[in-house]
Design an enzyme around this catalytic site. Structure first.
Site, PDB file in Angstrom:
ATOM      1  N   ASP A   1     -33.033  31.062  -7.641  1.00 47.02           N
ATOM      2  CA  ASP A   1     -31.940  30.477  -8.413  1.00 47.02           C
ATOM      3  C   ASP A   1     -32.353  30.606  -9.873  1.00 47.02           C
ATOM      4  OD1 ASP A   1     -30.145  28.885  -9.781  1.00 47.02           O
ATOM      5  OD2 ASP A   1     -30.584  27.041  -8.668  1.00 47.02           O
TER       6      ASP A   1
ATOM      7  N   LYS B   1     -29.549  32.442 -20.278  1.00 42.77           N
ATOM      8  CA  LYS B   1     -28.559  32.938 -19.310  1.00 42.77           C
ATOM      9  C   LYS B   1     -27.177  33.047 -19.957  1.00 42.77           C
ATOM     10  CE  LYS B   1     -27.127  31.901 -14.554  1.00 42.77           C
ATOM     11  NZ  LYS B   1     -27.358  30.920 -13.470  1.00 42.77           N
TER      12      LYS B   1
ATOM     13  N   GLU C   1     -23.845  31.664  -6.699  1.00 40.46           N
ATOM     14  CA  GLU C   1     -24.543  30.396  -6.487  1.00 40.46           C
ATOM     15  C   GLU C   1     -23.838  29.470  -5.477  1.00 40.46           C
ATOM     16  OE1 GLU C   1     -24.916  29.209 -10.553  1.00 40.46           O
ATOM     17  OE2 GLU C   1     -26.371  30.796 -10.913  1.00 40.46           O
TER      18      GLU C   1
ATOM     19  N   ASP D   1     -20.214  22.861  -8.247  1.00 38.72           N
ATOM     20  CA  ASP D   1     -21.531  23.043  -8.878  1.00 38.72           C
ATOM     21  C   ASP D   1     -21.438  22.813 -10.378  1.00 38.72           C
ATOM     22  OD1 ASP D   1     -23.883  23.944 -10.035  1.00 38.72           O
ATOM     23  OD2 ASP D   1     -24.005  25.785  -8.871  1.00 38.72           O
TER      24      ASP D   1
HETATM   25 MG    MG Z   1     -27.512  25.964 -11.028  1.00 36.95          MG
END
Ligand code: MG
Ligand code: ADP
Length: 631
Positions: free
Chosen positions: A22, A86, A185, A209
């Site tokens: 992850d 990111k 994800e 999420d």
């Molecule tokens: Mg995450």
């Protein structure tokens, strides 16, 4: 950083495992699913999660620290500590501009308008920074397993477009990892949840999420397989939606803005703080937010000197009012995903909560009310994505259960047509792998070449979509307008990576586009960086660890000694003496290590450094207060 083992070759008879990674905006993890079940891999002495933070040396030439060490000392080295990278992956500088005020490091433009980071003299791509995080995770996995790790499943937000996915693969390659699969994800989270699922009936699941920097909502269908079958379930993603710029960081910013406004209103302090103060404010704000997940109030206190103390209590109710618009935005994305999936809120059987920000009670409450079910929080929201990725890794390496996993294309793909419109060949939420073919022709007599502009996005006009690349099918024999028959084929593989080819039927002319994303690295750059990475990989890991610790400890000692002198008047003498003694003790170890790195025990050095860091907290506070005061 993990010691030893990272370069130990795999025993000839050992299985070549596929780990799950992850790679988060805020935090990253590596996990494996083997005979012992899915679990996160990390050194016993460290937390399972690795902050996605990398600190470089002042000239940018060397990586000094990755993870907790880099995060905890971001305050002292803001300009060379890279976090939230990111957000820059596969993006143009102009698209990343809005983030710049919140980043402590300098953004510059690289080739193809890419966003890059400048540290000292060096310009570093987001892929290289991510590769450092992946390298640290690879070392953690190797350390825990006792052999090298070469293959990984890496997760990305559902909304990552092609360039961002490609950038993630390149980062893996730079870290010496073969990224065997890119998985969304939320899909990974559902997989972690689905394994061991004892349901008899098909279920519709929402995965919500909310992390530090991104929000994703996915609607999935899980179909149990016949009793006694080896496969636990069949997963199908019905729809995804989200926002790549929405998360817990926004809540932190709201608290920071509140504090800044009140500081300037009360004391007239300049709101344009130096980087070190910004970082410190960020830590304060995040600390208060986390506290409000369990407590009804969080104290905020900043001593800005000269008897001026900013002090107030942030109540949970006030905080909840601040973040309600954020939560509302996530719920409107949920509504969108439900519409795309053609599912009513009442049809959702289960809601899976993922990401650190879902620990906020109001988030759980509002999401539960929206879907009309109690959210499922049995799985640790921090670990669930990595665990799911490791399960997918096990499936791919042939040791896991044979669950099928169907991902969807997050954004539509098309080509530019006459007049600046976009013809969509593959529409969003189609499952991968996907293929589409469409015929095009020329609009002018005697035209001998055709330009194909490949785009991604939901809007109708070119300027509102993301350009993935342009290519030309040339060498066509001159023909009247409309006569050539150009067949354009789009192919999206199981990783969601696109290739495009075109073929003129009458002349047989062909052209293919390897999608080199506009905002990615060129092949040459990746090759060069990979060669550099190999050259460095031979370094002895244990020596490396001591060297890192010595370098970091020396910086700490220098900073602490300097600050001790600078703010002496504001410190309690006993505290100052104790801190100086700790610094001296560490200095002795550092000097011994410099003479012979084998003479020190890395763990002892780590402990001494850690003690000093802990003890220096008060010094930090006092220094921040000084800098707010402007001296
Ligand atoms: Mg995450
Ligand atoms: P990402 O997927 O972006 O890497 P994570 O899922 O690790 O992020 O979530 C990180 C976010 O969760 C941060 O904004 C952090 O402040 C927040 N967070 C972690 N624990 C809590 C908590 N107990 N209460 C509120 N927010 C939290």
């Amino acid at each position: 950083m993990t010691e030893a083992n990272a370069n130990t070759p795999l025993p000839a008879d050992a299985p070549d495992p596929v780990v799950g990674i992850d790679l988060g905006t805020t935090n990253s993890l590596v996990a494996i699913a083997d005979a012992r079940g899915p679990r996160v891999l990390h050194p016993d002495s460290e937390r399972p999660i690795l902050p996605s933070v990398v600190r470089y040396s002042a000239d940018g030439a060397r990586v000094e620290a990755v993870g907790d060490e880099a995060r905890d000392h971001a305050v002292e080295h803001p300009e060379r500590t890279v976090s939230s990278v990111k957000r820059l992956m596969g993006r143009a500088l102009r698209d990343a501009r809005a983030d710049a005020p919140y980043l402590s490091y300098t953004l510059v433009e690289g080739d193809h308008n890419t966003a890059r980071v400048r540290i000292g003299e060096r310009v570093i791509s987001p892929q290289e920074v991510s590769a450092e995080i992946l390298r640290a995770l690879k070392a953690r996995a190797a350390g825990a397993l006792g052999h090298d790790v070469r293959r990984a499943v890496v997760t990305v937000p559902a909304y990552f477009d092609d360039a961002q996915r490609q950038a993630t693969r390149d980062a893996g390659r730079l870290a010496g990892l073969d990224v065997v699969r890119i998985v969304n994800e939320p899909t990974a989270a559902a997989l972690a949840y689905g394994v061991g699922l004892a349901a008899k009936e098909p279920q519709t699941i929402a995965v919500y999420d909310l992390g530090g920097g991104t929000f994703d909502i996915s609607i999935l269908r899980v179909t149990p397989v016949a009793p006694g079958a080896a496969e636990p379930a069949f997963f199908e993603v019905l729809a995804t939606a989200g926002d790549t710029r929405l998360g817990g960081d926004d809540a932190d910013r709201m608290i920071i803005d509140l504090v800044r406004e009140e500081l300037s209103a009360r004391f007239g302090v300049d709101a344009d703080f130096p980087p070190a103060t910004r970082q410190a404010l960020h830590r304060f704000a995040e600390g208060a937010k986390v506290r409000l997940s369990t407590d009804d109030a969080a104290p905020l206190r900043i001593d800005i000197g000269e008897g001026r103390v900013y002090e107030r209590t942030l109540g949970r109710t006030e905080f909840e009012a601040m973040i309600t618009p954020l939560i509302e935005r996530t719920l409107s994305r949920c509504a969108q995903a439900l519409r795309d999936a053609k599912v009513a809120p009442g049809d959702i059987d289960r809601v899976v909560m993922v990401g650190g920000s879902t620990r906020i009670p109001l988030v759980r409450e509002r999401v539960g009310a929206f879907f009309g079910v109690e959210p499922y929080t049995a799985l640790d929201p921090d670990l669930v994505v990595a665990l799911g990725a490791s399960v997918q890794g096990a499936i791919l390496s042939g040791v896991g259960a044979d669950a099928l996993l169907l991902d969807v294309i997050p954004l539509s793909l098309g080509v530019e047509t006459v007049g600046g419109g976009v013809a969509k060949l593959i529409v969003r939420n189609q499952t991968v792998p996907a293929r589409a073919v469409e015929m095009f022709s020329t609009s002018v007599d005697g035209q001998t070449s055709i330009k194909l502009h490949v785009l991604q996005g939901e809007r109708e006009m070119v300027e509102d979509c993301r350009s993935l690349g342009v290519f030309h099918l040339s060498g066509l024999p001159p023909m009247p307008a409309g006569v050539p028959q150009v067949e354009v084929e789009f192919l999206v593989d199981a990783n969601g990576v696109l290739s495009v080819s075109a073929h003129e039927r009458r002349s047989g002319k062909r052209a293919a586009l390897q999608i080199v994303p506009n905002h990615g690295l060129s092949r040459d750059e990746v090759d060069r960086m990979e060669a550099e990475a190999y050259a460095n990989a031979r370094e002895d890991m244990s020596r490396h660890r001591v060297a890192d610790l010595v370098a970091n400890a020396a910086l700490d000692i220098k900073w602490i000694t300097e600050r001790l002198d600078a703010v002496r008047d504001d410190l309690d003498p006993d505290y100052a003496a104790d801190l100086r003694a700790k610094a001296d003790a560490l200095r002795a170890q550092v000097e011994a290590a410099r003479a012979d790195w084998r003479s020190v025990e890395p763990d002892d050095l780590h402990r001494a450094k850690h003690d000093l860091d802990e003890a220096s907290l008060r010094l930090h506070e006092v220094s921040i207060a000084r800098s707010l005061r402007g001296d």
